[in-house]
Design a protein around this motif. Sequence first.
Motif, PDB file in Angstrom:
ATOM      1  N   PRO A 133     119.509  65.860  80.609  1.00 53.34           N
ATOM      2  CA  PRO A 133     120.342  66.604  79.816  1.00 53.34           C
ATOM      3  C   PRO A 133     119.914  68.086  79.932  1.00 53.34           C
ATOM      4  O   PRO A 133     118.934  68.459  80.183  1.00 53.34           O
ATOM      5  N   HIS A 134     120.977  68.861  79.564  1.00 55.60           N
ATOM      6  CA  HIS A 134     120.688  70.124  79.340  1.00 55.60           C
ATOM      7  C   HIS A 134     121.701  70.892  78.283  1.00 55.60           C
ATOM      8  O   HIS A 134     122.799  70.102  78.031  1.00 55.60           O
ATOM      9  N   GLU A 135     121.264  71.949  77.591  1.00 54.49           N
ATOM     10  CA  GLU A 135     122.231  72.389  76.790  1.00 54.49           C
ATOM     11  C   GLU A 135     123.551  72.878  77.167  1.00 54.49           C
ATOM     12  O   GLU A 135     123.576  73.104  78.509  1.00 54.49           O
ATOM     13  N   ILE A 136     124.563  73.116  76.529  1.00 52.26           N
ATOM     14  CA  ILE A 136     125.999  73.468  76.903  1.00 52.26           C
ATOM     15  C   ILE A 136     126.365  74.581  76.178  1.00 52.26           C
ATOM     16  O   ILE A 136     126.209  74.303  74.775  1.00 52.26           O
ATOM     17  N   ALA A 137     126.819  75.597  76.776  1.00 53.69           N
ATOM     18  CA  ALA A 137     126.917  76.916  75.697  1.00 53.69           C
ATOM     19  C   ALA A 137     128.398  77.022  75.604  1.00 53.69           C
ATOM     20  O   ALA A 137     129.351  77.067  76.333  1.00 53.69           O
ATOM     21  N   VAL A 138     128.571  76.819  74.403  1.00 52.97           N
ATOM     22  CA  VAL A 138     129.868  76.811  73.673  1.00 52.97           C
ATOM     23  C   VAL A 138     129.919  77.537  72.427  1.00 52.97           C
ATOM     24  O   VAL A 138     129.031  77.493  71.631  1.00 52.97           O
ATOM     25  N   PRO A 139     131.012  78.208  71.980  1.00 50.68           N
ATOM     26  CA  PRO A 139     130.848  79.116  70.763  1.00 50.68           C
ATOM     27  C   PRO A 139     130.942  77.828  69.552  1.00 50.68           C
ATOM     28  O   PRO A 139     131.587  76.760  69.574  1.00 50.68           O
ATOM     29  N   ARG A 193     133.346  71.956  63.647  1.00 47.58           N
ATOM     30  CA  ARG A 193     133.090  71.375  65.050  1.00 47.58           C
ATOM     31  C   ARG A 193     131.428  71.273  65.322  1.00 47.58           C
ATOM     32  O   ARG A 193     130.636  72.300  64.787  1.00 47.58           O
ATOM     33  N   SER A 194     131.192  70.336  65.998  1.00 48.51           N
ATOM     34  CA  SER A 194     129.773  70.059  66.330  1.00 48.51           C
ATOM     35  C   SER A 194     129.633  69.470  67.704  1.00 48.51           C
ATOM     36  O   SER A 194     130.737  68.826  68.274  1.00 48.51           O
ATOM     37  N   LEU A 195     128.513  69.752  68.363  1.00 55.60           N
ATOM     38  CA  LEU A 195     128.147  69.357  69.744  1.00 55.60           C
ATOM     39  C   LEU A 195     126.925  68.335  69.867  1.00 55.60           C
ATOM     40  O   LEU A 195     125.876  68.998  69.278  1.00 55.60           O
ATOM     41  N   ARG A 196     126.530  67.603  70.386  1.00 55.36           N
ATOM     42  CA  ARG A 196     125.712  66.672  70.562  1.00 55.36           C
ATOM     43  C   ARG A 196     125.342  66.320  71.914  1.00 55.36           C
ATOM     44  O   ARG A 196     126.321  65.891  72.755  1.00 55.36           O
ATOM     45  N   VAL A 197     124.069  66.391  72.518  1.00 56.18           N
ATOM     46  CA  VAL A 197     123.669  65.963  73.880  1.00 56.18           C
ATOM     47  C   VAL A 197     122.705  64.797  73.827  1.00 56.18           C
ATOM     48  O   VAL A 197     121.690  64.917  73.071  1.00 56.18           O
ATOM     49  N   LEU A 198     122.971  63.854  74.427  1.00 61.92           N
ATOM     50  CA  LEU A 198     122.024  62.600  74.427  1.00 61.92           C
ATOM     51  C   LEU A 198     122.041  62.050  76.168  1.00 61.92           C
ATOM     52  O   LEU A 198     123.117  62.567  76.706  1.00 61.92           O
ATOM     53  N   SER A 199     121.112  61.105  76.213  1.00 61.64           N
ATOM     54  CA  SER A 199     120.990  60.376  77.414  1.00 61.64           C
ATOM     55  C   SER A 199     121.728  59.021  77.478  1.00 61.64           C
ATOM     56  O   SER A 199     121.811  58.442  76.292  1.00 61.64           O
TER      57      SER A 199
END
Length: 318
Positions: free
Chosen positions: A61-67, A72-78
Motif C-alpha cells: 500500500p502507498h498513500e494517494i495524493a488527492v485533494p 469525501r474520505s479516502l482509506r487505503v488498506l491491504s
Amino acid sequence: MTGQITRETAGGEETEHWPAVTAVVPTRDRPELVTRAVRSVLAQDYPGEIECIVVFDQSDPHEIAVPESAGRSLRVLSNERTPGLAGARNSGIIAASGEIIGHCDDDDEWLPGKLRSQLELWRTVPDAPVVATGLVVRGENGDHPRPAPARASFADFLGSRIMEIHSSNLLVRRADLLDRIGLVDEQLPNSFGEDYEWLLRAARYGDVHCVREPYAVINWNRPSFYEGRWLAMVAGLSYILDRYPEFASAPRGRARIEGQIAFAAAALGNRADAVRWAWRALRHDPRQLRALAALAVAARLVSPARLVRIVQSKGRGL
C-alpha cells in the motif's frame, strides 16, 4: 427501504437525504492509474457522502495524493482475503461504511453525474437489486460509447455478457452483498469473470436497471492483467458454466462461453481442446464467431493476438 434517496422533515421544511456511498477501488502496482480513478470518484457532484476505499492486492500500500473536501474520505488498506480481484473487492466491501457500494477498477474512471443519476433512477425502481449505467470504451483508436439497456433480466445475462453493464458502473446495497446476493465469489479460478458470475447471481433477485447514458470510462489503452492469460479464461469460464445449469436453456449464451473457451485453448496451442470446445459451441449456435475464430487459430491461419486487436479496435471484447 434503505439505500434510497429519502425525504425528511425538519423544522417544518422537507429535505432530501442521499445515502452514503462507498467506492471500492482494487489495485495492484499501477500508482498513476489508481490516482486517476480515485480522483474521478471523489470529484462526483453527489450531495451525499462518498467514501473511497483503495484495496492493494499483492502489492504494498502507498498513500494517494488527492485533494480533500467536505463529505469525501479516502482509506487505503491491504487485501487480507484470497489474493486476487475477488478477495480485494470483498475486503473493501466488508470495510465499507456506506449504505451503497460501487466499484471502480483502478484503470477506469467515473464520469461527472454518475452517482446522482443512478440514485435518482433507483428512487423510481426501489426493488431493483442493482443499478448500472452505460459506458465508454476508450481504446488506442478513440472512444466507443456503449449505451446500456434500460433493464436486464437473469435470462438476458444467460444469453449475453452485456458488456455495457460493467463492474465499474454498478451500484448495489451493502446489505445485499452481505446477505441475499452475497460477496464476490473467491472460489472462482483466478477471479476471471467474477463480475459476470456475480451479476448472474444478483439478477436472480430482480432485473438490473440502468441509466442508459455512459457514466464510466473503461480504459483499454493500457496493459491488462488478464491480457494473454488464456489459462485463467479457460478455468474461470468453465467454472461459471458448471455453476449455472440454467445455461442449458440458453444455447446461444452457452455457445458464447464455449466459443471463448475454445479460443483460449487455441491460443494456448491446445488444438484438440480448442476443436472440441468449438464444435460444442457450433452445435449450440452454428453462427458462433468465437468458435470459428478458435478453429482458425488452431489451424494456424491467424494469430490470437491479431484477432484480439481487431475486435478491441471496434470497442468490443472477445
